[in-house]
Design a protein around this motif. Structure first.
Motif, mmCIF file in Angstrom:
data_model
loop_
_atom_site.group_PDB
_atom_site.id
_atom_site.type_symbol
_atom_site.label_atom_id
_atom_site.label_comp_id
_atom_site.label_asym_id
_atom_site.label_seq_id
_atom_site.Cartn_x
_atom_site.Cartn_y
_atom_site.Cartn_z
ATOM 1 N N ARG A 50 0.587 -1.392 0.360
ATOM 2 C CA ARG A 50 0.100 0.302 -0.057
ATOM 3 C C ARG A 50 1.023 1.020 0.722
ATOM 4 O O ARG A 50 1.502 1.074 0.493
ATOM 5 N N MET A 51 0.457 2.346 -0.627
ATOM 6 C CA MET A 51 0.956 3.325 -1.004
ATOM 7 C C MET A 51 -0.040 4.382 -1.027
ATOM 8 O O MET A 51 -0.812 4.507 -1.311
ATOM 9 N N THR A 52 0.880 5.758 -1.152
ATOM 10 C CA THR A 52 0.164 7.262 -1.158
ATOM 11 C C THR A 52 0.466 7.783 -2.477
ATOM 12 O O THR A 52 1.105 6.851 -2.861
ATOM 13 N N GLN A 53 -0.631 8.634 -3.527
ATOM 14 C CA GLN A 53 -0.203 8.599 -3.913
ATOM 15 C C GLN A 53 0.874 9.518 -4.192
ATOM 16 O O GLN A 53 1.799 9.233 -5.216
ATOM 17 N N ALA A 54 0.868 9.948 -3.744
ATOM 18 C CA ALA A 54 3.008 11.226 -3.096
ATOM 19 C C ALA A 54 3.422 9.991 -3.079
ATOM 20 O O ALA A 54 4.521 10.109 -3.884
ATOM 21 N N GLU A 55 3.558 8.740 -2.392
ATOM 22 C CA GLU A 55 4.640 8.342 -2.631
ATOM 23 C C GLU A 55 4.719 7.221 -3.240
ATOM 24 O O GLU A 55 6.264 6.960 -4.404
ATOM 25 N N LEU A 56 3.603 7.103 -4.238
ATOM 26 C CA LEU A 56 3.923 6.221 -5.689
ATOM 27 C C LEU A 56 4.210 7.126 -6.769
ATOM 28 O O LEU A 56 5.202 6.642 -7.732
ATOM 29 N N ALA A 57 4.143 8.351 -6.357
ATOM 30 C CA ALA A 57 4.455 9.056 -7.591
ATOM 31 C C ALA A 57 5.996 9.588 -7.775
ATOM 32 O O ALA A 57 7.209 9.499 -8.530
ATOM 33 N N ALA A 58 6.896 9.563 -6.242
ATOM 34 C CA ALA A 58 7.949 9.293 -5.940
ATOM 35 C C ALA A 58 9.436 8.380 -6.384
ATOM 36 O O ALA A 58 9.650 8.326 -6.514
ATOM 37 N N GLU A 59 8.472 7.084 -5.820
ATOM 38 C CA GLU A 59 9.107 6.261 -6.262
ATOM 39 C C GLU A 59 8.609 5.147 -7.593
ATOM 40 O O GLU A 59 10.282 5.323 -8.330
ATOM 41 N N LEU A 60 8.111 6.068 -8.668
ATOM 42 C CA LEU A 60 7.799 6.283 -10.041
ATOM 43 C C LEU A 60 8.815 7.174 -10.915
ATOM 44 O O LEU A 60 8.958 7.041 -12.107
ATOM 45 N N LYS A 61 8.760 8.136 -9.912
ATOM 46 C CA LYS A 61 9.485 10.174 -10.132
ATOM 47 C C LYS A 61 8.880 9.683 -11.714
ATOM 48 O O LYS A 61 9.538 10.341 -12.804
ATOM 49 N N VAL A 62 7.834 10.818 -11.215
ATOM 50 C CA VAL A 62 6.877 10.974 -11.676
ATOM 51 C C VAL A 62 6.163 12.091 -11.442
ATOM 52 O O VAL A 62 5.902 12.233 -9.762
ATOM 53 N N THR A 63 5.277 13.325 -12.163
ATOM 54 C CA THR A 63 4.189 14.398 -11.286
ATOM 55 C C THR A 63 3.228 13.151 -10.556
ATOM 56 O O THR A 63 2.925 11.967 -11.224
ATOM 57 N N ARG A 76 -6.696 12.444 5.719
ATOM 58 C CA ARG A 76 -8.518 13.272 5.389
ATOM 59 C C ARG A 76 -7.963 13.483 3.469
ATOM 60 O O ARG A 76 -8.789 13.418 3.102
ATOM 61 N N ARG A 77 -7.335 13.970 3.327
ATOM 62 C CA ARG A 77 -6.309 14.445 1.966
ATOM 63 C C ARG A 77 -6.313 13.804 1.515
ATOM 64 O O ARG A 77 -5.811 13.629 -0.394
ATOM 65 N N ALA A 78 -5.381 12.156 1.760
ATOM 66 C CA ALA A 78 -4.636 11.569 0.937
ATOM 67 C C ALA A 78 -5.599 10.249 0.852
ATOM 68 O O ALA A 78 -6.167 9.981 1.504
ATOM 69 N N ALA A 79 -4.902 9.470 0.483
ATOM 70 C CA ALA A 79 -5.789 8.266 -0.195
ATOM 71 C C ALA A 79 -4.709 7.055 -0.552
ATOM 72 O O ALA A 79 -3.698 7.741 -1.237
ATOM 73 N N VAL A 80 -5.027 6.019 0.476
ATOM 74 C CA VAL A 80 -3.579 4.513 -0.230
ATOM 75 C C VAL A 80 -4.305 3.813 -0.960
ATOM 76 O O VAL A 80 -5.555 3.639 -0.812
ATOM 77 N N ILE A 81 -3.495 3.460 -1.874
ATOM 78 C CA ILE A 81 -4.096 2.891 -3.033
ATOM 79 C C ILE A 81 -3.145 1.722 -2.473
ATOM 80 O O ILE A 81 -1.580 1.572 -2.315
ATOM 81 N N VAL A 82 -4.153 0.510 -3.086
ATOM 82 C CA VAL A 82 -3.707 -1.037 -2.603
ATOM 83 C C VAL A 82 -4.184 -1.744 -4.251
ATOM 84 O O VAL A 82 -5.032 -1.916 -4.927
ATOM 85 N N LEU A 83 -3.644 -3.192 -4.010
ATOM 86 C CA LEU A 83 -3.791 -3.520 -5.373
ATOM 87 C C LEU A 83 -5.159 -4.418 -4.685
ATOM 88 O O LEU A 83 -5.512 -4.969 -3.473
ATOM 89 N N ARG A 86 -8.761 2.635 -4.112
ATOM 90 C CA ARG A 86 -8.390 3.688 -3.262
ATOM 91 C C ARG A 86 -9.047 3.383 -1.861
ATOM 92 O O ARG A 86 -10.458 3.263 -2.269
ATOM 93 N N THR A 87 -8.073 3.442 -0.302
ATOM 94 C CA THR A 87 -8.620 3.283 0.504
ATOM 95 C C THR A 87 -8.541 4.561 1.335
ATOM 96 O O THR A 87 -7.715 6.101 1.037
ATOM 97 N N ALA A 88 -9.611 5.278 2.222
ATOM 98 C CA ALA A 88 -9.339 6.230 2.908
ATOM 99 C C ALA A 88 -7.533 5.657 3.730
ATOM 100 O O ALA A 88 -7.238 5.176 4.380
ATOM 101 N N HIS A 89 -7.165 6.929 3.802
ATOM 102 C CA HIS A 89 -5.659 7.234 4.746
ATOM 103 C C HIS A 89 -6.522 6.931 6.172
ATOM 104 O O HIS A 89 -6.970 8.014 6.625
ATOM 105 N N PRO A 90 -5.586 6.581 6.802
ATOM 106 C CA PRO A 90 -5.968 6.187 8.457
ATOM 107 C C PRO A 90 -5.868 7.868 9.000
ATOM 108 O O PRO A 90 -6.510 8.029 10.227
ATOM 109 N N THR A 91 -5.061 8.635 8.394
ATOM 110 C CA THR A 91 -4.365 9.993 9.521
ATOM 111 C C THR A 91 -4.972 11.388 8.749
ATOM 112 O O THR A 91 -4.517 11.952 8.995
#
Length: 127
Positions: free
Chosen positions: A26-39, A65-72, A58-63
């Motif tokens: 699981r990752m946030t979209q921001a974490e995923l963007a950093a990992e993939l080196k894309v915007t 509210r603005r972020a979504a957690v991405i899971v397979l 997309r699932t709710a981030h536990p802490t």
């Protein structure tokens, strides 16, 4: 590879997202963007497409509210497992006849080449 991915409704980039998420679970979209080196915008587009085709959720981030957690999703997990299996089989096909010693030598050479390429990219500003 592209043909095989296309048959499953994936592009190389979307498969890369599955690969990264499969390793992280699981990752946030921001974490995923950093990992993939894309915007972040590119990740949003990728996740929209993967969610629409049933590979991720997309699932709710536990802490936050603005972020979504991405899971397979189950479909995404199955696709990730297949990618892992195919990668392992391909590696066996390529390197299965190498001795342990030769394989370690090869890995060392790859590591050294990768390090040198990284240094050169830094020196030239990625050109």
């Amino acid at each position: 590879m592209q043909r095989g991915l296309a048959e499953r409704g994936l592009t190389q980039t979307r498969a890369q997202v599955l690969w990264v998420l499969g390793g992280a679970e699981r990752m946030t979209q921001a974490e995923l963007a950093a990992e993939l080196k894309v915007t972040p915008r590119n990740v949003t587009t990728l996740i929209d497409a993967l969610e629409e085709t049933g590979f991720v959720r997309r699932t709710a981030h536990p802490t936050d509210r603005r972020a979504a957690v991405i899971v397979l999703s189950a479909k995404g997990q199955k696709s990730f497992a297949r990618l892992q299996s195919e990668t392992t089989e391909f590696a066996k096909l390529l390197f299965g006849n190498l001795s342990e010693r030769d394989l370690k030598t090869f890995q060392g050479i790859l590591h050294d080449v990768g390090t040198k390429l990284t240094e050169l990219a830094k020196e030239t500003g990625g050109r």
